[in-house]
Scaffold this motif. Structure first.
Motif, mmCIF file in Angstrom:
data_model
loop_
_atom_site.group_PDB
_atom_site.id
_atom_site.type_symbol
_atom_site.label_atom_id
_atom_site.label_comp_id
_atom_site.label_asym_id
_atom_site.label_seq_id
_atom_site.Cartn_x
_atom_site.Cartn_y
_atom_site.Cartn_z
ATOM 1 N N ALA A 143 0.889 -1.276 -0.114
ATOM 2 C CA ALA A 143 0.003 0.131 0.200
ATOM 3 C C ALA A 143 0.830 1.153 0.008
ATOM 4 O O ALA A 143 0.400 2.192 -0.649
ATOM 5 N N ALA A 144 1.769 1.189 0.718
ATOM 6 C CA ALA A 144 2.946 2.280 0.821
ATOM 7 C C ALA A 144 3.418 2.626 -0.532
ATOM 8 O O ALA A 144 3.894 3.875 -0.959
ATOM 9 N N ALA A 145 3.645 1.547 -1.391
ATOM 10 C CA ALA A 145 4.295 1.969 -2.558
ATOM 11 C C ALA A 145 3.197 2.406 -3.692
ATOM 12 O O ALA A 145 3.645 3.259 -4.495
ATOM 13 N N GLN A 146 2.099 1.884 -3.479
ATOM 14 C CA GLN A 146 1.046 2.291 -4.386
ATOM 15 C C GLN A 146 0.757 3.938 -4.089
ATOM 16 O O GLN A 146 0.316 4.624 -4.959
ATOM 17 N N ALA A 147 0.663 4.176 -2.623
ATOM 18 C CA ALA A 147 0.475 5.424 -2.238
ATOM 19 C C ALA A 147 1.578 6.386 -2.661
ATOM 20 O O ALA A 147 1.283 7.608 -3.196
ATOM 21 N N ALA A 148 2.860 6.096 -2.928
ATOM 22 C CA ALA A 148 3.685 6.780 -3.333
ATOM 23 C C ALA A 148 3.578 7.025 -4.912
ATOM 24 O O ALA A 148 3.772 8.157 -5.145
ATOM 25 N N HIS A 149 3.141 5.958 -5.525
ATOM 26 C CA HIS A 149 2.794 6.259 -7.206
ATOM 27 C C HIS A 149 1.772 7.329 -7.245
ATOM 28 O O HIS A 149 1.878 8.302 -7.971
ATOM 29 N N ALA A 150 0.664 7.266 -6.424
ATOM 30 C CA ALA A 150 -0.410 8.209 -6.568
ATOM 31 C C ALA A 150 0.101 9.625 -6.149
ATOM 32 O O ALA A 150 -0.375 10.673 -6.964
ATOM 33 N N LEU A 151 0.868 9.790 -5.136
ATOM 34 C CA LEU A 151 1.231 11.173 -4.837
ATOM 35 C C LEU A 151 2.189 11.671 -5.775
ATOM 36 O O LEU A 151 2.201 12.799 -6.013
ATOM 37 N N PHE A 152 3.094 10.806 -6.345
ATOM 38 C CA PHE A 152 4.053 11.314 -7.328
ATOM 39 C C PHE A 152 3.125 11.777 -8.756
ATOM 40 O O PHE A 152 3.399 12.838 -9.185
ATOM 41 N N ALA A 153 2.309 10.809 -8.969
ATOM 42 C CA ALA A 153 1.343 11.210 -10.303
ATOM 43 C C ALA A 153 0.686 12.482 -9.781
ATOM 44 O O ALA A 153 0.551 13.316 -10.949
#
Length: 217
Positions: A143-153
Motif C-alpha cells: 500500500a505504501a508503494a501504491q500511495a507513493a505512485h499516487a502522490l507522485f502522479a
C-alpha cells in the motif's frame, strides 16, 4: 506476477526505506504517509538529475524496504541525497533511483515483502489525502508503494502554486482506506490519476489501487 528478483536489471528503481521499531511501531497509516512523502521529497530535492529523467521514462518503479533502527541509521550514514520523512512514529528515507540489479548490499538485503502494521481506527487526514483500495488486501508495504505512485502522479499534474502551498505546509499526506465499491465510486473526485498496478507483487495486474483526494480536515 513478476517478483522483485525478476526485474529488468537495467531498470531503475527508487528505494524507499521504512524504519520500524518492533517495540514501538508506527500505525499503518503513518508508515504509508511517511513512505509516500519520502518518495516525492527525494524527487523534489533534485528533479533535474538525469537518473530521475531516465526513471520517469520507465515504469516509475519503487521498492519499499523495511529496516530496524540500527540498519536504518546505517542507510542514512552510507547513502547520499536521501530525504527523510517523519509522520508520527514513522520514519522513511527516499533515495535516488538506482539500477535494479545494482542496489548497494546494505539496501539489497533489507526485506521487501511481509511489511504489515496495524491500522489506526482514526485514520490520518490531511488536505492532500491518498485513498487506498481496502478490498485488495494489500500489505502495508504494498500500500505504501501504491500511495507513493499516487502522490507522485498528483505532483506531476498539479498546478505549481498548489504544490508550493502544500510544501509550505510541510507536505502533509493523509491516508484513507475505502472499501472496493466506495473506492470506485469516489474515484471520480480524484485530483490525480487512478493508479493501476503492474501486478509484480501481491495483486493482479491492472488492479486499481490508489488515488489522491483533496479533502477538508
Amino acid at each position: 506476477m513478476i517478483s522483485e528478483n525478476e526485474r529488468d536489471p537495467l531498470e531503475l528503481v527508487q528505494p524507499i526505506i521504512l524504519r520500524i521499531d518492533k517495540h514501538d511501531p508506527p500505525s499503518a497509516e503513518e508508515a504509508i504517509s511517511a513512505v509516500a512523502r519520502a518518495a516525492v521529497l527525494a524527487y523534489l530535492s533534485a528533479p533535474q538529475d538525469e537518473r530521475w529523467q531516465l526513471w520517469a521514462q520507465q515504469a516509475f518503479a519503487k521498492s519499499v524496504r523495511r529496516a530496524n533502527p540500527k540498519f536504518f541509521a546505517r542507510v542514512l550514514e552510507e547513502t547520499e541525497h536521501g530525504m527523510i520523512s517523519e509522520v508520527g512514529k514513522a520514519q522513511a528515507v527516499g533515495l535516488l533511483p538506482l539500477p535494479a540489479a545494482g542496489l548497494p548490499k546494505l539496501i539489497a538485503k533489507l526485506q521487501v515483502s511481509g511489511t504489515q502494521l496495524e491500522p489506526d481506527e482514526q485514520g490520518l487526514r490531511a488536505p492532500v489525502t491518498i485513498a487506498l483500495n481496502l478490498g485488495l488486501g494489500m500489505s502495508t508495504g504494498k500500500a505504501a508503494a501504491q500511495a507513493a505512485h499516487a502522490l507522485f502522479a498528483w505532483l506531476i499534474e498539479a498546478p505549481a502554486p498548489q504544490v508550493e502551498a502544500w510544501l509550505k505546509e510541510h507536505a502533509p499526506v493523509g491516508v484513507l482506506w475505502l472499501e472496493r465499491r466506495e473506492f470506485a465510486a469516489v474515484a471520480s473526485r480524484a485530483v490525480g490519476p487512478v493508479i493501476q498496478d503492474a501486478g509484480r507483487t501481491e495483486i493482479e495486474p491492472g488492479s486499481s489501487t490508489a488515488y489522491v483526494l483533496q479533502t477538508e480536515v
